[in-house]
Design an enzyme around this catalytic site. Structure first.
Site, PDB file in Angstrom:
ATOM      1  N   CYS A  39       0.816  -1.213   0.000  1.00  0.00           N
ATOM      2  CA  CYS A  39       0.000   0.000   0.000  1.00  0.00           C
ATOM      3  C   CYS A  39       0.851   1.265   0.000  1.00  0.00           C
ATOM      4  O   CYS A  39       0.495   2.260  -0.636  1.00  0.00           O
ATOM      5  CB  CYS A  39      -0.973   0.003   1.177  1.00  0.00           C
ATOM      6  N   HIS A  46      -2.052   1.437   7.416  1.00  0.00           N
ATOM      7  CA  HIS A  46      -2.385   1.429   5.990  1.00  0.00           C
ATOM      8  C   HIS A  46      -2.080   2.793   5.380  1.00  0.00           C
ATOM      9  O   HIS A  46      -2.243   3.829   6.025  1.00  0.00           O
ATOM     10  CB  HIS A  46      -3.868   1.095   5.810  1.00  0.00           C
TER      11      HIS A  46
END
Length: 319
Positions: free
Chosen positions: A76, A259
């Protein structure tokens, strides 16, 4: 260098794929997810290559958003970073006009002008001045930079963090200055300012503890338009306006977990949230309400005047 080379290779591949897709469709309406790369051959508008080794800050045409990127397993951060770089106009223009990516990432040596391309895009120089408080002599050095790290422990905005960065610092006691004229350690005043700034400014907000890796609490405000003139060595003159075009965001409590996703401003002036494979239209209000860890600004002379109705920094401060 190996990791950076892989990022650049991935970026160039992503840009070339984007440029090969069809153009001409309207951007998606807010909150509508865009298709993945394989479905974009008949979809939205994309970046296109420009002729020559262009470092232009503006898109040649009002290109829309491109594809999302699949998360292949803890990728990510790479995906978000690639999206931010993809929508950096001078870097995209340069990469699409070259055959071996950025200089310094290959075994060969390219033309002299190519060797400083990355410095021209995101680089500048710090000017450090130390004045001896005994003889009043001044020592000056210039140091290059590619990004500006901001200490946000005692700042609630990017402007405040920049102001702290350029405030004079007293050198005394154990940190006393060894003056070349006085030939002894004396009290001195040290001032750090920006001697020059590139077409693009990268601000890295220091959210994580150097010792534990834990993330600081709170939120740091950042503007859509930033006047860098107050932080330059030469503070007289016209405003030096930069426009926000990408925001890299981290969600989580530690640097080792969480994230990453980002927000980018496409060539058509519209903002999009890029979260791995998903690309979603959004507005500037959402963009400015994030716990950003990296901020990307481009010089307004080439971007803000043609892409979206971005007012001057001074006009914004009065609103």
């Amino acid at each position: 260098m190996g990791e950076m080379k892989q990022v650049i290779i991935s970026l160039q591949s992503h840009l070339e794929t984007e440029a090969s897709c069809c153009q001409g469709k309207s951007p998606p309406s807010p909150q509508k997810e865009l298709p993945l790369q394989s479905d974009l051959a008949s979809g939205a508008t994309h970046l296109a290559p420009s002729g020559g080794a262009s470092l232009s800050c503006s898109w040649k045409r009002p290109y829309g958003i491109g594809a999302g990127l699949q998360n292949t397993g803890n990728t990510c951060y790479l995906n978000a970073a690639l999206q931010c770089l993809t929508y950096t106009p001078p870097l995209a223009n340069y990469m699409l006009s070259q055959a071996a990516g950025l200089p310094g990432l290959t075994d060969g040596v390219g033309p002299q002008e190519d060797q400083s391309a990355s410095q021209q895009i995101v680089g500048g120089h710090w000017r450090s001045q130390i004045q001896c408080l005994q003889c009043q002599g001044i020592s000056e050095t210039l140091d290059p930079y590619l990004e500006i790290a901001l200490d946000i422990k005692t700042a609630d905005s990017v402007e405040q963090a920049l102001q702290h960065l350029v405030q004079p610092e007293e050198l005394a006691g154990e940190n006393a200055y060894h003056c070349a004229t006085c030939l002894q350690k004396t009290a001195a005043s040290k001032t750090l300012t920006l001697q020059s700034a590139g077409k693009v400014l990268l601000f890295v907000l220091k959210w994580f503890s150097d010792f534990t890796g834990e993330k600081l609490g709170g939120q740091v405000h950042y503007p859509e338009c930033l006047d860098m003139r107050p932080y330059m060595s030469q503070q007289n003159g016209r405003p030096l306006d930069y426009v926000l075009y990408a925001v890299l965001v981290h969600v989580g409590l530690r640097c080792q977990s969480g994230h990453y996703f980002c927000y980018v401003k496409a060539g058509n002036g519209h903002w999009y949230k890029m979260d791995d494979a998903n690309a979603t239209a959004c507005d500037i209000t959402s963009v400015l309400d994030q716990s950003a860890c990296v901020l990307f600004y481009v010089h307004k002379s080439g971007f803000g005047e043609t892409n979206g109705n971005v007012s001057s920094c001074r006009e914004q401060s009065l609103q």
